[in-house]
Design a protein around this motif. Structure first.
Motif, mmCIF file in Angstrom:
data_model
loop_
_atom_site.group_PDB
_atom_site.id
_atom_site.type_symbol
_atom_site.label_atom_id
_atom_site.label_comp_id
_atom_site.label_asym_id
_atom_site.label_seq_id
_atom_site.Cartn_x
_atom_site.Cartn_y
_atom_site.Cartn_z
ATOM 1 N N THR A 179 0.841 -1.199 0.000
ATOM 2 C CA THR A 179 0.000 0.000 0.000
ATOM 3 C C THR A 179 0.877 1.251 0.000
ATOM 4 N N LEU A 180 1.905 1.240 0.844
ATOM 5 C CA LEU A 180 2.859 2.350 0.884
ATOM 6 C C LEU A 180 3.551 2.495 -0.466
ATOM 7 N N ASN A 181 3.948 1.388 -1.063
ATOM 8 C CA ASN A 181 4.616 1.410 -2.362
ATOM 9 C C ASN A 181 3.705 2.003 -3.441
ATOM 10 N N GLY A 182 2.421 1.683 -3.368
ATOM 11 C CA GLY A 182 1.468 2.262 -4.317
ATOM 12 C C GLY A 182 1.443 3.782 -4.224
ATOM 13 N N SER A 183 1.491 4.293 -3.008
ATOM 14 C CA SER A 183 1.525 5.753 -2.819
ATOM 15 C C SER A 183 2.844 6.335 -3.318
ATOM 16 N N LEU A 184 3.922 5.622 -3.093
ATOM 17 C CA LEU A 184 5.239 6.110 -3.521
ATOM 18 C C LEU A 184 5.353 6.205 -5.040
ATOM 19 N N SER A 185 4.512 5.483 -5.764
ATOM 20 C CA SER A 185 4.587 5.532 -7.225
ATOM 21 C C SER A 185 4.261 6.928 -7.760
ATOM 22 N N ASN A 186 3.626 7.768 -6.942
ATOM 23 C CA ASN A 186 3.299 9.144 -7.361
ATOM 24 C C ASN A 186 4.330 10.171 -6.897
ATOM 25 N N ARG A 187 5.455 9.735 -6.353
ATOM 26 C CA ARG A 187 6.401 10.682 -5.756
ATOM 27 C C ARG A 187 6.973 11.664 -6.770
ATOM 28 N N ARG A 188 7.164 11.247 -7.994
ATOM 29 C CA ARG A 188 7.704 12.166 -8.999
ATOM 30 C C ARG A 188 6.749 13.327 -9.224
ATOM 31 N N ARG A 189 5.492 13.003 -9.378
ATOM 32 C CA ARG A 189 4.477 14.034 -9.621
ATOM 33 C C ARG A 189 4.419 15.043 -8.481
ATOM 34 N N TYR A 190 4.414 14.537 -7.238
ATOM 35 C CA TYR A 190 4.226 15.415 -6.087
ATOM 36 C C TYR A 190 5.522 16.011 -5.540
ATOM 37 N N MET A 191 6.623 15.317 -5.687
ATOM 38 C CA MET A 191 7.858 15.786 -5.062
ATOM 39 C C MET A 191 8.809 16.477 -6.028
ATOM 40 N N LYS A 192 8.638 16.272 -7.306
ATOM 41 C CA LYS A 192 9.521 16.936 -8.253
ATOM 42 C C LYS A 192 8.820 18.124 -8.905
ATOM 43 N N HIS A 193 7.615 17.889 -9.386
ATOM 44 C CA HIS A 193 6.926 18.919 -10.153
ATOM 45 C C HIS A 193 6.332 20.032 -9.296
ATOM 46 N N ASN A 194 6.135 19.796 -8.011
ATOM 47 C CA ASN A 194 5.530 20.823 -7.155
ATOM 48 C C ASN A 194 6.546 21.571 -6.293
ATOM 49 N N PHE A 195 7.822 21.408 -6.585
ATOM 50 C CA PHE A 195 8.869 22.126 -5.864
ATOM 51 C C PHE A 195 9.740 22.866 -6.871
ATOM 52 N N PRO A 196 10.353 23.972 -6.453
ATOM 53 C CA PRO A 196 11.267 24.665 -7.361
ATOM 54 C C PRO A 196 12.442 23.767 -7.757
ATOM 55 N N ILE A 197 13.023 24.034 -8.901
ATOM 56 C CA ILE A 197 14.207 23.282 -9.341
ATOM 57 C C ILE A 197 15.296 23.444 -8.288
ATOM 58 N N ASN A 198 15.980 22.365 -7.995
ATOM 59 C CA ASN A 198 17.073 22.318 -7.007
ATOM 60 C C ASN A 198 16.637 22.617 -5.576
ATOM 61 N N TYR A 199 15.350 22.493 -5.277
ATOM 62 C CA TYR A 199 14.875 22.707 -3.912
ATOM 63 C C TYR A 199 15.410 21.579 -3.028
ATOM 64 N N ALA A 200 15.930 21.922 -1.867
ATOM 65 C CA ALA A 200 16.466 20.914 -0.950
ATOM 66 C C ALA A 200 16.108 21.287 0.483
ATOM 67 N N ILE A 201 16.032 20.261 1.326
ATOM 68 C CA ILE A 201 15.797 20.481 2.747
ATOM 69 C C ILE A 201 16.986 19.945 3.536
ATOM 70 N N ARG A 202 17.153 20.475 4.743
ATOM 71 C CA ARG A 202 18.252 20.027 5.613
ATOM 72 C C ARG A 202 17.838 18.771 6.367
ATOM 73 N N VAL A 203 18.684 17.768 6.262
ATOM 74 C CA VAL A 203 18.440 16.517 6.980
ATOM 75 C C VAL A 203 19.743 16.056 7.616
#
Length: 194
Positions: free
Chosen positions: A14-38
């Motif tokens: 189920t988690l993997n099914g949600s992860l299949s959309n990560r490109r759409r939500y995590m790449k296209h909805n953030f500025p280019i080269n956006y990064a967070i501190r971890v």
């Protein structure tokens, strides 16, 4: 090592099914080269798993799975924390975190309590301690910048590696822990010559 329970596989699929959309939500909805501190340890890749397997004597797969949950719980919280309430990816990420917590709950329930009381190998305990350290006490050199998408890519790839029984394919044996497995089929952006 006991086989992964079916209920755990259901939660992870189920988690993997949600992860299949990560490109759409995590790449296209953030500025280019956006990064967070971890934390350095939160950039948890296949190479980290393979290195630990080589260098930590007698390392139990269950210890790596526990570490995977610890690392990625923090990663998901950090991604959500940087998003404004009305960010187009917030609902997706919140739902992803809920599914992750569901999988973690199944993981905890499918093992006896004593498993979680066992002492961790020293290097794993060090990593665990770094992850739970108060952010204000973490030295500047221990922080890394990473894009939300790359963090979720790592979550997905390492999940397949550590819980490979749940993602086994009937056609062929796959080595989800191999970096080359994840690079197969990636298209190169090559322009046709004029």
């Amino acid at each position: 090592m006991a086989p992964t329970p079916a209920s755990m596989c259901t939660a992870l699929k189920t988690l993997n099914g949600s992860l299949s959309n990560r490109r759409r939500y995590m790449k296209h909805n953030f500025p280019i080269n956006y990064a967070i501190r971890v934390h350095y340890e939160e950039v948890f890749k296949l190479s980290n798993i393979n290195r630990m397997r080589l260098h930590v004597e007698g390392l139990d797969e269950l210890v790596l799975q526990r570490l995977w949950f610890q690392v990625n719980r923090g990663v998901l919280k950090k991604i959500i924390r940087v998003m404004p309430e009305r960010h187009p990816s917030r609902q997706y990420t919140t739902e992803l975190e809920r599914r992750f917590r569901d999988a973690e709950g199944v993981f905890v329930q499918s093992h006896p309590a004593e498993v979680f009381q066992q002492e961790l190998p020293e290097s794993i305990q060090d990593t665990w301690d770094h992850l739970t350290e108060e952010p204000s006490r973490v030295p500047e050199s221990s922080w890394r910048s990473a894009s939300p998408k790359s963090l979720l890519d790592n979550l997905c790839h390492t999940m397949h590696c550590l819980f490979s029984e749940c993602f086994a394919s009937t056609e062929t044996e796959r080595d989800y822990c191999s970096v080359s497995h994840w690079k197969k089929g990636k298209k190169k952006n090559v322009r046709p010559r004029s």
